[in-house]
Design an enzyme around this catalytic site. Structure first.
Site, PDB file in Angstrom:
ATOM      1  N   HIS A  21       0.909  -1.514   0.170  1.00 27.38           N
ATOM      2  CA  HIS A  21      -0.165   0.394  -0.307  1.00 27.38           C
ATOM      3  C   HIS A  21       0.829   1.072   0.124  1.00 27.38           C
ATOM      4  O   HIS A  21       2.039   1.291   0.248  1.00 27.38           O
ATOM      5  CB  HIS A  21      -0.970   0.107   1.135  1.00 27.38           C
ATOM      6  CG  HIS A  21      -0.133   0.484   2.389  1.00 27.38           C
ATOM      7  ND1 HIS A  21       0.161   0.643   3.270  1.00 27.38           N
ATOM      8  CD2 HIS A  21       0.167  -1.693   3.306  1.00 27.38           C
ATOM      9  CE1 HIS A  21       0.754   1.380   3.879  1.00 27.38           C
ATOM     10  NE2 HIS A  21       0.703  -0.252   3.887  1.00 27.38           N
ATOM     11  N   CYS A  45       3.152  -4.550   6.518  1.00 23.15           N
ATOM     12  CA  CYS A  45       3.001  -4.348   5.511  1.00 23.15           C
ATOM     13  C   CYS A  45       3.802  -4.162   4.122  1.00 23.15           C
ATOM     14  O   CYS A  45       5.376  -3.796   5.090  1.00 23.15           O
ATOM     15  CB  CYS A  45       1.901  -3.257   5.461  1.00 23.15           C
ATOM     16  SG  CYS A  45       0.009  -4.212   5.470  1.00 23.15           S
TER      17      CYS A  45
END
Length: 401
Positions: A329, A347
């Site tokens: 992301h 992440c």
């Protein structure tokens, strides 16, 4: 003298009688049986019996099991033609080598009336037979509830499995699995694995060859799924395999390389999990892209507001790669660390424009390989199915002995 002459006539008379008897016997062909002087004559051979046809299930049967075969046999002759149909739809079958037996090859549809017609030939002439029977209505109807991928017009990645969910818990898994068919334009080895009684997944031994169509068909009509349970209709889904998008993330060099059909199309600086705890450690292994969102709200797992380490972040251009909270992301706040340090909660952080490019180009089932951490992706974490060796994967098939 007189007696001598009389004695000489007797043998002559006897010869005459004997000759008459011979002539009478030889002339039997000119008389009919029972006529005076007639013999037994030539008796006509009996007419051979015509072929005898037997049909199972017997005529008038009701509540026939859909998985029961239709069998037609002929005695004293051979079968020339057998037709089994319902509503104009034929049932496929095959003859034995002697053409004395015909057996259906596919299950029958539940709650359906079938008509059988058969013709046989033999020395006694041709014989025909017809019959009609009905199949039972199942107490539980088995059907496909969902197929993933199943979005019309969707293109998926080369790592995409086929996930089939049924509306009922299947106990006769072998019969149901036998009814599942995969047809690929570029065929490769693959196997089904039962995840639970309702979910079965198909995975190839190696990634799908790119740029092709794959068709999944569940030939469920009439298939026995469990006690009082039969499939009611077939189901077909076609998916399109696109280009081979394979991304490699190296958490030690803090780089992500994206290849399309083997050619590098983007190199991205990234930041992975800071690994201060297990939950903040990015998982290593073969991930598949699962879904995307813009924006996505990310909340620290197992923590509530006010707890140490609690966070709530709204992120843009997020592509999920596991069920344990991992995404690729946009992270404008970590741009200074991208390419040189791991500072995320697990992440894969990327520059906003790079993250948007990845978001715009990904497909479900694209491959993301992550290396360099001590936490290994579990095979059942998200779509981590490639973490399980294929030899072990196919042991989950109901048809593997």
């Amino acid at each position: 003298m007189l007696s001598t002459h009389a004695g000489s006539r007797l043998p002559i008379a006897g010869v005459a009688v004997a000759m008459a008897a011979v002539l009478t016997a030889c002339s039997g062909g000119s008389t009919t049986p029972g006529s005076p002087g007639g013999g037994s004559g030539d008796t006509a051979a009996p007419t051979p019996a015509g072929p005898s046809i037997k049909i199972s299930p017997v005529k008038g049967s009701a509540k026939v099991r859909p998985d029961k075969s239709v069998v037609v046999t002929a005695a004293n002759g051979s079968l020339e033609e057998v037709t089994v149909q319902a509503g104009g739809e034929p049932v496929e079958g095959e003859f034995d080598s002697a053409h004395s037996k015909w057996t259906s090859k596919q299950p029958l549809k539940p709650s359906t009336t079938y008509t059988v017609s058969a013709k046989a030939s033999g020395a006694g002439g041709p014989t025909t037979a017809t019959s009609q029977f009905s199949t039972l209505k199942p107490k539980y109807e088995l059907a496909v509830a969902d197929v993933t991928p199943g979005v019309k017009g969707e293109t998926v990645g080369v790592g995409m499995p086929i996930m089939v969910t049924f509306n009922q818990a299947v106990t006769d898994k072998a019969a149901v699995e036998q009814a599942l068919e995969i047809e690929a334009e570029k065929p490769v080895t693959g196997a089904w694995r039962w995840i639970n009684d309702r979910l079965v997944m198909y995975r190839t031994a190696k990634y799908w060859p790119a740029h092709q169509k794959v068709t999944f068909t569940a030939h469920l009509a009439g298939v026995h799924g469990g006690k009082d349970m039969y499939g009611t209709e077939d189901h077909t889904t076609t998916m399109k395999i696109g280009a081979a998008w394979i991304s490699t993330v190296n958490t030690k060099t803090h780089m992500m390389v994206v290849k399309r059909d083997g050619k590098t199309v983007r190199t991205m600086k990234i930041s992975a999990g800071k690994a201060t705890t297990r939950e903040y450690t990015t998982t290593s292994g073969v991930h598949l892209t699962m879904e995307r969102g813009n924006p996505v709200t990310m909340i620290s797992p197992g923590k509530k507001e006010g707890d140490p380490g609690y966070y709530k972040e709204i992120v843009n251009y997020a592509v999920r790669i596991s069920n344990s909270g991992e995404y690729v992301h946009s992270a404008p706040w970590s741009v200074g660390s991208q390419g040189r340090a791991n500072v995320s909660h697990g992440c894969v952080n990327a520059r906003p424009d790079q993250a948007k490019w990845f978001y715009d180009n990904f497909h479900r089932g694209d491959v993301v390989k992550i290396v360099g951490t001590t936490r290994i992706l579990e095979w059942n974490n998200g779509w981590g199915f490639w973490q399980m060796p294929f030899k072990q994967w196919k042991k989950g098939s109901a048809l593997e002995s």
